[in-house]
Design a protein around this motif. Sequence first.
Motif, PDB file in Angstrom:
ATOM      1  N   MET A  20      -4.483  24.908 -25.752  1.00  0.00           N
ATOM      2  CA  MET A  20      -3.346  24.388 -26.542  1.00  0.00           C
ATOM      3  C   MET A  20      -2.095  25.163 -26.148  1.00  0.00           C
ATOM      4  SD  MET A  20      -5.224  24.196 -30.278  1.00  0.00           S
ATOM      5  CE  MET A  20      -5.398  25.965 -30.462  1.00  0.00           C
ATOM      6  N   ASP A  21      -1.407  24.705 -25.118  1.00  0.00           N
ATOM      7  CA  ASP A  21      -0.280  25.482 -24.588  1.00  0.00           C
ATOM      8  C   ASP A  21       1.041  24.747 -24.798  1.00  0.00           C
ATOM      9  OD1 ASP A  21       0.920  27.630 -23.343  1.00  0.00           O
ATOM     10  OD2 ASP A  21       0.530  26.920 -21.307  1.00  0.00           O
ATOM     11  N   GLY A  22       2.112  25.515 -24.889  1.00  0.00           N
ATOM     12  CA  GLY A  22       3.454  24.937 -24.945  1.00  0.00           C
ATOM     13  C   GLY A  22       4.165  25.071 -26.283  1.00  0.00           C
ATOM     14  N   ASN A  23       3.574  25.809 -27.215  1.00  0.00           N
ATOM     15  CA  ASN A  23       4.213  25.977 -28.530  1.00  0.00           C
ATOM     16  C   ASN A  23       5.569  26.664 -28.419  1.00  0.00           C
ATOM     17  OD1 ASN A  23       1.813  25.016 -29.529  1.00  0.00           O
ATOM     18  ND2 ASN A  23       1.090  26.980 -30.315  1.00  0.00           N
ATOM     19  N   ARG A  25       7.687  26.841 -25.825  1.00  0.00           N
ATOM     20  CA  ARG A  25       8.717  25.978 -25.224  1.00  0.00           C
ATOM     21  C   ARG A  25       9.149  24.873 -26.187  1.00  0.00           C
ATOM     22  NH1 ARG A  25       5.324  25.148 -19.955  1.00  0.00           N
ATOM     23  NH2 ARG A  25       3.864  26.344 -21.243  1.00  0.00           N
ATOM     24  N   ARG A  34       9.763  31.279 -31.476  1.00  0.00           N
ATOM     25  CA  ARG A  34       8.469  30.848 -30.954  1.00  0.00           C
ATOM     26  C   ARG A  34       7.443  30.578 -32.059  1.00  0.00           C
ATOM     27  NH1 ARG A  34       7.412  31.526 -25.715  1.00  0.00           N
ATOM     28  NH2 ARG A  34       5.241  31.847 -26.216  1.00  0.00           N
ATOM     29  N   HIS A  38       4.355  27.778 -33.036  1.00  0.00           N
ATOM     30  CA  HIS A  38       2.945  28.044 -33.325  1.00  0.00           C
ATOM     31  C   HIS A  38       2.523  27.367 -34.629  1.00  0.00           C
ATOM     32  CE1 HIS A  38       2.680  30.577 -29.911  1.00  0.00           C
ATOM     33  NE2 HIS A  38       3.388  31.575 -30.398  1.00  0.00           N
ATOM     34  N   ALA A  64      -7.095  29.460 -29.015  1.00  0.00           N
ATOM     35  CA  ALA A  64      -6.035  29.813 -29.959  1.00  0.00           C
ATOM     36  C   ALA A  64      -5.303  31.100 -29.575  1.00  0.00           C
ATOM     37  CB  ALA A  64      -6.622  29.961 -31.359  1.00  0.00           C
ATOM     38  N   ASN A  69      -3.017  37.653 -24.599  1.00  0.00           N
ATOM     39  CA  ASN A  69      -1.862  37.362 -25.457  1.00  0.00           C
ATOM     40  C   ASN A  69      -1.366  38.577 -26.253  1.00  0.00           C
ATOM     41  OD1 ASN A  69      -2.975  33.952 -26.091  1.00  0.00           O
ATOM     42  ND2 ASN A  69      -1.385  34.651 -24.684  1.00  0.00           N
ATOM     43  N   ARG A  72       2.227  40.004 -25.705  1.00  0.00           N
ATOM     44  CA  ARG A  72       3.468  39.441 -26.283  1.00  0.00           C
ATOM     45  C   ARG A  72       4.093  40.432 -27.259  1.00  0.00           C
ATOM     46  NH1 ARG A  72       2.378  32.970 -26.599  1.00  0.00           N
ATOM     47  NH2 ARG A  72       1.476  32.842 -24.515  1.00  0.00           N
ATOM     48  N   GLU A  76       5.553  38.432 -32.406  1.00  0.00           N
ATOM     49  CA  GLU A  76       4.805  37.201 -32.141  1.00  0.00           C
ATOM     50  C   GLU A  76       3.315  37.394 -32.432  1.00  0.00           C
ATOM     51  OE1 GLU A  76       5.603  35.209 -28.423  1.00  0.00           O
ATOM     52  OE2 GLU A  76       4.039  33.722 -28.785  1.00  0.00           O
ATOM     53  N   LEU A  80       1.219  35.423 -35.226  1.00  0.00           N
ATOM     54  CA  LEU A  80       0.042  34.612 -34.901  1.00  0.00           C
ATOM     55  C   LEU A  80      -1.156  35.023 -35.755  1.00  0.00           C
ATOM     56  CD1 LEU A  80       0.418  34.349 -31.027  1.00  0.00           C
ATOM     57  CD2 LEU A  80       0.173  32.399 -32.588  1.00  0.00           C
TER      58      LEU A  80
HETATM   59  C1  IPE Z   1       0.215  28.481 -26.676  1.00  0.00           C
HETATM   60  O1  IPE Z   1       1.596  28.324 -26.639  1.00  0.00           O
HETATM   61  C2  IPE Z   1      -0.245  29.272 -27.881  1.00  0.00           C
HETATM   62  C3  IPE Z   1      -0.685  30.642 -27.562  1.00  0.00           C
HETATM   63  C4  IPE Z   1      -0.829  31.133 -26.360  1.00  0.00           C
HETATM   64  C5  IPE Z   1      -0.994  31.517 -28.685  1.00  0.00           C
HETATM   65  P1  IPE Z   1       2.537  29.388 -25.923  1.00  0.00           P
HETATM   66  O2  IPE Z   1       2.951  30.388 -26.938  1.00  0.00           O
HETATM   67  O3  IPE Z   1       1.885  29.956 -24.730  1.00  0.00           O
HETATM   68  O4  IPE Z   1       3.764  28.485 -25.520  1.00  0.00           O
HETATM   69  P2  IPE Z   1       4.587  28.538 -24.174  1.00  0.00           P
HETATM   70  O5  IPE Z   1       3.601  28.450 -23.050  1.00  0.00           O
HETATM   71  O6  IPE Z   1       5.307  29.851 -24.161  1.00  0.00           O
HETATM   72  O7  IPE Z   1       5.504  27.368 -24.250  1.00  0.00           O
END
Ligand code: IPE
Length: 243
Positions: A20-23, A25, A34, A38, A64, A69, A72, A76, A80
Amino acid sequence: MPKDPDNVQSRGPRHVAIIMDGNGRWAQARGRPRLYGHHAGARRVREVVEACPSLGIKYLTIFAFSTENWKRTQVEVAGLMSLFRRYIVKEARNLAASGVRVRFIGDRVRLDAKLVELMDMLEAETAGNDGVHLTIALNYGGRDEVARATKRLARDVAEGRLRPEDVDEETLPKYLDTRVLPDPDLVIRTSGEARISNFLLWQSAYSEYEFVDTLWPDFTAAELELLCKSYGSRERRFGAVPA
Ligand code: IPE
Ligand code: IPE
Ligand code: MG
């Protein structure tokens, strides 16, 4: 007519795994932090889980939080972790009532005690269910999983429960976090990135892949259905020559 959804869509994927990627952006595109993305992403999960029975999906595994991760920002990561706790509290009743069986994979050692308690609670509360088997990968990394599995396997060898000559392709998966799950038939990654980022390395050796541009908070049950249909028209060979 059999009522078993597994038979209804015999050509559809039985186990779908989603990165599940792209939250981030998605949120950035709206000028928001960000974490806003999420939260929007977490809200998409229910629709996708609920779509599974009619698509013949018995197992849904979602990524998830990866072992990478933690790199980060503290804001963040903490946001999360708080979201995961809130998600479990908010969704537990609905998941249990919908017949969903929830499992978590990944290393729990680094997670905070309160979150682990909630994870254990949700697994226990849904242990008797046999609808959709939802597996949430949280602090999960494929390499970390193989390393932890190997450690347990080595211990069994050292303590005489397993002979080195008996270790084969059937043995190692019994030590993985996914030991009770079938391998994924279809792995979907949203957000346009074409990489697997340490997800289900062993298990996806022969999975079909779909990389879609949709950012996870925009992903819908309708898109999942299209991807399942496209999976149905693929030919899986597993190394053999088609008959
Ligand atoms: C996916 O979305 C969720 C996690 C990795 C927790 P991202 O947070 O990686 O979103 P982008 O890739 O920066 O857009
Ligand atoms: C993979 O996404 C992990 C999850 C979706 C939880 P990332 O956004 O962390 O992956 P990279 O960093 O783009 O490879
Ligand atoms: Mg990402």
